[in-house]
Design a protein around this motif. Sequence first.
Motif, mmCIF file in Angstrom:
data_model
loop_
_atom_site.group_PDB
_atom_site.id
_atom_site.type_symbol
_atom_site.label_atom_id
_atom_site.label_comp_id
_atom_site.label_asym_id
_atom_site.label_seq_id
_atom_site.Cartn_x
_atom_site.Cartn_y
_atom_site.Cartn_z
ATOM 1 N N GLY A 199 7.301 3.456 1.258
ATOM 2 C CA GLY A 199 6.991 2.687 2.459
ATOM 3 C C GLY A 199 7.048 1.199 2.238
ATOM 4 O O GLY A 199 6.540 0.428 3.050
ATOM 5 N N ALA B 72 4.710 5.646 2.462
ATOM 6 C CA ALA B 72 4.762 5.673 3.921
ATOM 7 C C ALA B 72 3.848 6.737 4.513
ATOM 8 O O ALA B 72 3.454 6.642 5.673
ATOM 9 C CB ALA B 72 6.190 5.924 4.395
ATOM 10 N N ASN B 73 3.508 7.752 3.728
ATOM 11 C CA ASN B 73 2.755 8.890 4.245
ATOM 12 C C ASN B 73 1.546 9.178 3.360
ATOM 13 O O ASN B 73 1.594 8.978 2.137
ATOM 14 C CB ASN B 73 3.629 10.146 4.286
ATOM 15 N N ARG C 110 -1.716 10.304 7.686
ATOM 16 C CA ARG C 110 -1.489 8.902 8.024
ATOM 17 C C ARG C 110 -0.014 8.567 7.828
ATOM 18 O O ARG C 110 0.631 9.039 6.889
ATOM 19 C CB ARG C 110 -2.345 7.986 7.134
ATOM 20 N N ARG C 111 0.487 7.701 8.708
ATOM 21 C CA ARG C 111 1.897 7.339 8.647
ATOM 22 C C ARG C 111 2.066 5.864 8.993
ATOM 23 O O ARG C 111 1.551 5.384 10.020
ATOM 24 C CB ARG C 111 2.708 8.186 9.636
ATOM 25 N N GLN C 112 2.755 5.135 8.111
ATOM 26 C CA GLN C 112 3.140 3.756 8.400
ATOM 27 C C GLN C 112 4.483 3.809 9.124
ATOM 28 O O GLN C 112 5.529 3.989 8.514
ATOM 29 C CB GLN C 112 3.273 2.954 7.101
ATOM 30 N N ILE C 113 4.457 3.694 10.461
ATOM 31 C CA ILE C 113 5.683 3.840 11.247
ATOM 32 C C ILE C 113 6.525 2.571 11.161
ATOM 33 O O ILE C 113 7.718 2.619 10.856
ATOM 34 C CB ILE C 113 5.332 4.164 12.717
ATOM 35 N N PHE C 114 5.914 1.431 11.472
ATOM 36 C CA PHE C 114 6.541 0.130 11.298
ATOM 37 C C PHE C 114 5.619 -0.718 10.443
ATOM 38 O O PHE C 114 4.486 -0.342 10.165
ATOM 39 C CB PHE C 114 6.790 -0.553 12.655
ATOM 40 N N GLU D 99 0.450 1.498 12.290
ATOM 41 C CA GLU D 99 0.025 2.624 11.466
ATOM 42 C C GLU D 99 -0.705 3.612 12.355
ATOM 43 O O GLU D 99 -1.462 3.227 13.249
ATOM 44 C CB GLU D 99 -0.891 2.153 10.341
ATOM 45 N N VAL D 100 -0.501 4.906 12.125
ATOM 46 C CA VAL D 100 -1.164 5.946 12.906
ATOM 47 C C VAL D 100 -1.887 6.900 11.962
ATOM 48 O O VAL D 100 -1.506 7.065 10.798
ATOM 49 C CB VAL D 100 -0.169 6.741 13.786
ATOM 50 N N SER E 91 -2.441 -1.625 15.140
ATOM 51 C CA SER E 91 -1.266 -2.481 15.236
ATOM 52 C C SER E 91 -1.646 -3.911 14.863
ATOM 53 O O SER E 91 -2.625 -4.454 15.385
ATOM 54 C CB SER E 91 -0.703 -2.457 16.664
#
Length: 463
Positions: free
Chosen positions: A350, A366-367, A391-395, A399-400, A420
Amino acid sequence: MRKLLFIFIVLITLSCFSQNKQILYNFTSVPQSMLSNPGSDIKYNWFVGIPLLSGFSASVGSSGFSVYDLFADNGVDFNTKLRNVVFSTSRNDKVSLNEQLEIFSGGFKLGDWQKGSYFSFGMYQELDVLTYLPKDYAILALDGNQNYLGKVFDMGDLNAKGELLSVFHLGFHKNVSEKLIFGVRGKIYSSIFNISSTKNSGYFYTTQGTNSFYDQVISANVLVNTSGFLNYTDNYSGNVKSDIIKKTLLGGNLGLGVDLGLTYYPQKNIQFTASLVDIGFIKHSKEVESYRYKGFYKYVGIAPDFILGNSNDLIDEFNDAIPLDSLNVKYTTWRPVKFNSSIQYSFGDGRSSDCNCIGENENKYANSVGAQLFVMSAPRTPLMALTGYYRRQIFDSLEVKATYTIDSFSSKNIGLGLSSTIGKVNFYFLADNLLEYKDVSKANSLSFQLGLNIIFPDKNTPD
């Protein structure tokens, strides 16, 4: 008497919130995650919460019933629905309330000579209520005792407490090594209002005697402690708003507390966290008043329904045997201690050339998947919850975190958190029990959290 008892039961059982913040816990792109673990792995040069907007949380839940069970428009009489709720629950069904509003907050990394250390501070207002369903009291309020010959009603079923308070806190955490982060947070509590009745005992029963007489026995030891209400009960001529502000700003009944937490990396992509929050107490000495029913009374008569008795002589005898005493004595309450622990496994590259929103150990991945355990002390049995999350770093700026939680209130609690950071402005919104939003009246628990912060990231954090 029965009407007053019924209203009291309905009021306390409709107030139902939970203190578990499983989405926020270890969601380190949100500075408020440090409130649930002072040893969180955060990497900000400094942050400041926007006053009154940086953190607000509220949640609602009941382990015994939902609003739909009582108020559904299904043609069933309300009294029938109320009876169904009372008789389908147990004395161990619990409801609680928690609301929290952050007044101000901030934090900063100490100088280069101690760049592995961090200092944070803030103030928040909190409302806590916890009660168990007083089932035997509810049965007596609805039916009286006439149809329950031989049943022993437990006076200890009344078990409830509530408090409105403010909290000033000061935290410090240190990177002890590359693998271990340890944190501590000191707290000063200022109680605005408190009511507590958690150590009651006694019994009440009716048996068939001889010659159509009935023996009825009451043994009671019921104590209700209150603080903060006394000045407002009789001929109050002051300003309530000014009084509450004064109590909020350390003018109430004071107490001390401490939070402890750590983060440990046995490997770079494996993380373990643990925290103990609100190890503390409050001494109540201002505006204190307690009410005690204590004594023993035995009645022999031809009427089996003692609760419906309207004889003045009977009432006088009862009041003499079990008087209501008003006391003005100091007392101490303990804060509900919360234990959190999690284990997390991270994977996936990530890294980004301009990613600056997460910590050193996390921005390589990233995950993340993990599990979290939550335990909170309670007068009878602890409140517990087990959460699995992803958990996921999308951009770089988004993060979600998705969660699935099993607790006393629900076995299908799915939650989602979004954090965000655009420029230096961080916005987060967290909500759980998403499946219940299609009809919230049937939900056993709901919660949400949101806030705004200004974050200055650590430019020295390697990518």
